[in-house]
Motif scaffolding. Structure first.
Motif, PDB file in Angstrom:
ATOM      1  N   ILE A 122      -8.816  -7.827  -0.884  1.00 54.16           N
ATOM      2  CA  ILE A 122      -8.253  -6.737  -1.688  1.00 54.16           C
ATOM      3  C   ILE A 122      -7.341  -5.903  -0.790  1.00 54.16           C
ATOM      4  O   ILE A 122      -7.723  -5.535   0.321  1.00 54.16           O
ATOM      5  N   TRP A 123      -6.152  -5.643  -1.283  1.00 54.32           N
ATOM      6  CA  TRP A 123      -5.223  -4.771  -0.547  1.00 54.32           C
ATOM      7  C   TRP A 123      -5.820  -3.372  -0.484  1.00 54.32           C
ATOM      8  O   TRP A 123      -6.175  -2.809  -1.501  1.00 54.32           O
ATOM      9  N   MET A 124      -5.915  -2.801   0.702  1.00 57.60           N
ATOM     10  CA  MET A 124      -6.378  -1.419   0.796  1.00 57.60           C
ATOM     11  C   MET A 124      -5.221  -0.508   1.212  1.00 57.60           C
ATOM     12  O   MET A 124      -4.626  -0.671   2.276  1.00 57.60           O
ATOM     13  N   HIS A 125      -4.947   0.444   0.339  1.00 61.82           N
ATOM     14  CA  HIS A 125      -3.964   1.488   0.660  1.00 61.82           C
ATOM     15  C   HIS A 125      -4.719   2.790   0.894  1.00 61.82           C
ATOM     16  O   HIS A 125      -5.621   3.131   0.130  1.00 61.82           O
ATOM     17  N   ILE A 126      -4.365   3.500   1.936  1.00 63.12           N
ATOM     18  CA  ILE A 126      -4.999   4.793   2.228  1.00 63.12           C
ATOM     19  C   ILE A 126      -3.984   5.909   2.078  1.00 63.12           C
ATOM     20  O   ILE A 126      -2.920   5.885   2.690  1.00 63.12           O
ATOM     21  N   ASP A 127      -4.352   6.892   1.266  1.00 64.41           N
ATOM     22  CA  ASP A 127      -3.507   8.063   1.046  1.00 64.41           C
ATOM     23  C   ASP A 127      -4.107   9.233   1.822  1.00 64.41           C
ATOM     24  O   ASP A 127      -5.213   9.682   1.526  1.00 64.41           O
TER      25      ASP A 127
END
Ligand SMILES: *Cc1c(COP(=O)(O)O)cnc(C)c1O
Length: 437
Positions: free
Chosen positions: A218-223
């Motif tokens: 799963i692609w993990m994007h962190i904001d």
């Protein structure tokens, strides 16, 4: 306007802006106007014939300023900080002067190359894993987006393309449409993995989420839009632990790192994931350097085609403050939020509602949501300070965000005395009302 007049007016404008910022504490932080205030003050149509600079200039105080919320006032504690500094303002002026549209390397090489290097500088300042940096030959790299929201959308689109291609390589019989309909995005009520949520600045546990994302592809994007700037201080860097599991990461120097809006820094481990998703190559945008593989064309890293020379303001700010100057700025804000927290905790009528980690204090009067709404209403109507509320679980909570570059301890004391007096007044009438009922 010719160059000679521009020289004169430019100096006047710099003086006006310097005066505005220097004396901003004398202005009421929140304006008195009602919706629709502006239209009756200006003509229905653009002027047929040119007007003078003086005519335009005098309308700033007459028409614009009465409707401005002064985000850089030391009495502004609403939303989140909007970064501003003199070096960034000057750099923005230069950006406008050069006025290039840097969608490809060839469209203005300095625009692209400075951005790549500045994002490496910034990545090193927060000790981002090497894989996210462009370095000289890496697969990763950074880009300036307009906003954190754009960075999140871009990650989502890149993740979608990447996943579709992976599934297609495993199951060639499936069409893109078949796959698209079955994709799943996991999110909390704050959307993606977040460091420093907007309502109360809470932190997701990257060290728990990350390994699951990696294992399940799963692609993990962190904001980390707001909190990210704090990671330049070693004492806050642990909050970023786990970023090594992410595919993309983003924070906003335009919030808390003294770089004026817009400057949202985004990094990816694999630039090909972005360029793979967005690449469009009409002949008029192709260039002979492309074959070398050394060229970054930032139009493939973003939604628009056009882009401004935004790295200039990052360059000016990082050089003229230095890392230590920026660390001081962050630390001062964190200190001031703890000062406010202590004032709240000393008053038995109040409670804090979330751990104070960085520059935000969530607090409320012990009592009903109605009582707290009434308190916020009296704060808003008095217009001495400005703040906004949030909901935490079912509770109506007031957010006190340290925002201004020039805010000091005296402003925090003033704000607290003001809030506490309004609470005293409110509680008197509130109790009378409830007695009568
Ligand atoms: C402020 C904030 C945003 C929105 O930032 P933009 O750059 O205005 O899109 C997104 N996420 C978080 C966590 C924020 O604090």
């Amino acid at each position: 306007m010719d160059a000679a007049e521009f020289r004169k007016r430019g100096k006047e404008m710099v003086d006006y802006v310097a005066d505005y910022l220097e004396k901003i504490d004398k202005r009421q932080v929140f304006p008195d106007v009602e919706p629709g205030y502006l239209r009756p003050l200006i003509p229905d149509c653009a002027p047929q014939d040119p007007e003078s600079f003086e005519d335009v200039f005098k309308d700033i105080e007459k028409i614009i300023m009465p409707g401005v919320t002064h985000w850089h006032s030391p009495y502004f504690f609403a939303y989140f900080p909007a970064a501003s500094s003199f070096p960034a303002l000057l750099a923005d002026m230069l950006c406008g002067g050069i006025g290039c549209v840097g969608f490809s390397w060839a469209a203005s090489p300095a625009c692209t190359e400075l951005e790549t290097v500045m994002l490496d500088w910034l990545g090193k300042m927060i000790n981002l894993p090497e894989e996210f940096l462009a370095g000289k030959h890496s697969q990763g790299g950074g880009v300036i987006q307009g906003s954190a929201s754009e960075a999140t959308l871009i990650s989502l689109l890149a993740a979608r393309t990447k996943t579709i291609r992976r599934v297609q390589s495993e199951k060639p019989e499936l069409t893109e449409a078949d796959i698209m309909g079955r994709l799943v995005a996991y999110a909390s009520d704050q959307f993606c993995a977040t460091l420093g949520t907007t309502p109360c600045c809470s932190f997701d546990k990257l060290l728990e989420l990350g390994p699951i994302c990696n294992k399940e592809n799963i692609w993990m994007h962190i904001d980390a839009a707001y909190a990210g700037s704090a990671f330049i201080c070693p004492e806050f860097r642990h909050l970023l632990n786990g970023v090594e599991f992410a595919d993309s990461f983003n924070f906003n120097p335009h919030k808390w790192l003294l770089v004026n809006f817009d400057c949202s820094a985004m990094w990816v481990k694999k630039r090909s994931d972005l360029t793979g998703a967005f690449k469009l190559e009409p002949l008029y945008l192709q260039h002979h350097h492309q074959e070398s593989g050394l060229v970054t064309d930032y139009r493939h890293w973003q939604i628009p085609l056009g882009r401004r020379f935004r790295s200039l303001k990052l360059w000016f700010v990082l050089r003229m403050y230095g890392v230590t100057g920026l660390q001081e700025h962050i630390r001062k804000h964190v200190r001031l939020s703890h000062q406010f927290e202590h004032l709240v905790l000393q008053d038995e009528r109040f409670e804090t509602c979330a751990e104070v980690v960085l520059g935000l204090v969530c607090f409320r009067l012990k009592g009903s949501n109605e009582l707290n709404k009434a308190l916020l209403k009296s704060i808003t109507e008095a217009k001495k300070i400005h703040l906004v509320p949030c909901h935490l679980r079912e509770k109506f909570v007031l957010r006190f965000a340290i925002c201004s570059r020039t805010v000091e301890s005296t402003h925090i004391k003033f704000a607290w005395q003001h809030i506490s007096q309004l609470a005293t007044d409110l509680l008197k009438t509130w109790e009378q009302k409830h007695h009568q009922q």
